[in-house]
Design an enzyme around this catalytic site. Sequence first.
Site, PDB file in Angstrom:
ATOM      1  N   GLU A  39       0.827  -1.210   0.000  1.00  0.00           N
ATOM      2  CA  GLU A  39       0.000   0.000   0.000  1.00  0.00           C
ATOM      3  C   GLU A  39       0.863   1.264   0.000  1.00  0.00           C
ATOM      4  OE1 GLU A  39      -3.016   0.087  -0.663  1.00  0.00           O
ATOM      5  OE2 GLU A  39      -3.599  -2.002  -0.356  1.00  0.00           O
ATOM      6  N   GLN A  44      -0.023   6.751  -5.135  1.00  0.00           N
ATOM      7  CA  GLN A  44       0.176   7.604  -6.313  1.00  0.00           C
ATOM      8  C   GLN A  44       1.071   6.952  -7.361  1.00  0.00           C
ATOM      9  OE1 GLN A  44      -1.255  11.265  -6.409  1.00  0.00           O
ATOM     10  NE2 GLN A  44      -2.477   9.649  -5.506  1.00  0.00           N
ATOM     11  N   LEU A  82      11.474   4.803  -7.807  1.00  0.00           N
ATOM     12  CA  LEU A  82      10.044   4.681  -7.508  1.00  0.00           C
ATOM     13  C   LEU A  82       9.405   6.031  -7.190  1.00  0.00           C
ATOM     14  CD1 LEU A  82       7.876   2.507  -7.350  1.00  0.00           C
ATOM     15  CD2 LEU A  82       8.466   2.130  -4.958  1.00  0.00           C
ATOM     16  N   TYR A 122      -6.138   6.268   4.326  1.00  0.00           N
ATOM     17  CA  TYR A 122      -6.262   5.243   3.296  1.00  0.00           C
ATOM     18  C   TYR A 122      -5.483   3.976   3.668  1.00  0.00           C
ATOM     19  CZ  TYR A 122      -5.389   2.304  -0.563  1.00  0.00           C
ATOM     20  OH  TYR A 122      -5.276   1.168  -1.315  1.00  0.00           O
TER      21      TYR A 122
END
Length: 357
Positions: A39, A44, A82, A122
């Site tokens: 997660e 994004q 990343l 989230y």
Amino acid sequence: MYNTNKSYFSKSLLHWYDSNKRDLPWRKTNDLYKIWLSEVMLQQTRVDTVVPYYLQWVEKYKSIRSVAKADYQKLLKLWEGLGYYSRCKNFHKACIITANDYDGEIPSDYLKFRALPGVGDYIAAAVFSIGLKQTYPAIDGNVKRVMARVLRIKNITKRNKKRIRNTLIKWMDPERPGDINQALMDLANRICRVDHAHCSICPIDEICMAEKMSIPESYPAKVKKKVTPHKEIVAGIIWQGEKFLITKRPENALLGGLWELPGGEIESSETPIGALRRQIKEECDIDINIGKKVGYVKHAYSHFKITQTLFQCQTQESVKSMNKEYRWITPIEVNNYPFPKSNHKLFNILNSDGWNV
DNA sequence: TAGCCGTGGAG
DNA sequence: TCTCCAAGGCT
């Protein structure tokens, strides 16, 4: 109405999910650590981008404790490319706290997990619903879009976010909260897309108010983006014998903790060479001989763009003062340090042109 | 609270 | 080549 919708929503969504779900590596595990990591990486960031990073990471670090014990620069090297590097920093911090305060296990108290660095609404909801089957709606950008269309919500205000959350809590099947959350995100990605909602194949079209109005794509309203500024950057590959100088960026800044070729922004009154000479004098208190221009690269960050020009340089002096960490390295040692993408673009030029000319 | 924080793919 | 944007969180 709500009871009818609740039954239809969960049943139809799960039926679709069960026959259409993607085979993703983190869906094979019940390891809370791996769900959490996935997660964080997915924040994004597209699934296809994350998969190879996730696989490399879990191969090397198999538990929260192993991350807690790891050298941060090694973690950053795994994260290299990343983006959003503070995620890596926060995940490391959070693993250390978890190892020290919670015996290396994710705390069973939702609020304690939510309080860890890098864990927001989230991620906390995703981990607790997917990993622990607790009824928390994981509301990301996808879910906001789908629910804005279902409920015909134009603007994602604070009040409307609460409406979306309350609706989902009512509608979620408490037997499979994690699957409901993932199903919504998959559906958003594959059917209820930003610019085109494929309503004819949508499993929950019957309760979608925007679909009834035949204008699903106009929900939610798009927000205007600011124009991104452009900066001219100069960098030097400063040789001393067989080695050149690299410096480490401060932890709490853009590209925090990554290494780079020294240099900086060209002021409006400066030439590139003048700017480079000034930057190196200010930063290292050394004088350099600036040679030929190697080339330039363009690169876009999240909120500005740069053109970065690289010059070959030489110096005989040793660094007299430096606020940051620095190293003298050979070209082969580039592989030992995490660098931002823009520097890798420069390295690619050097790889084809020759490093030290 | 709106701006900051990367990168790569899609169109 | 350019714009948009993707499983957000922090300050």
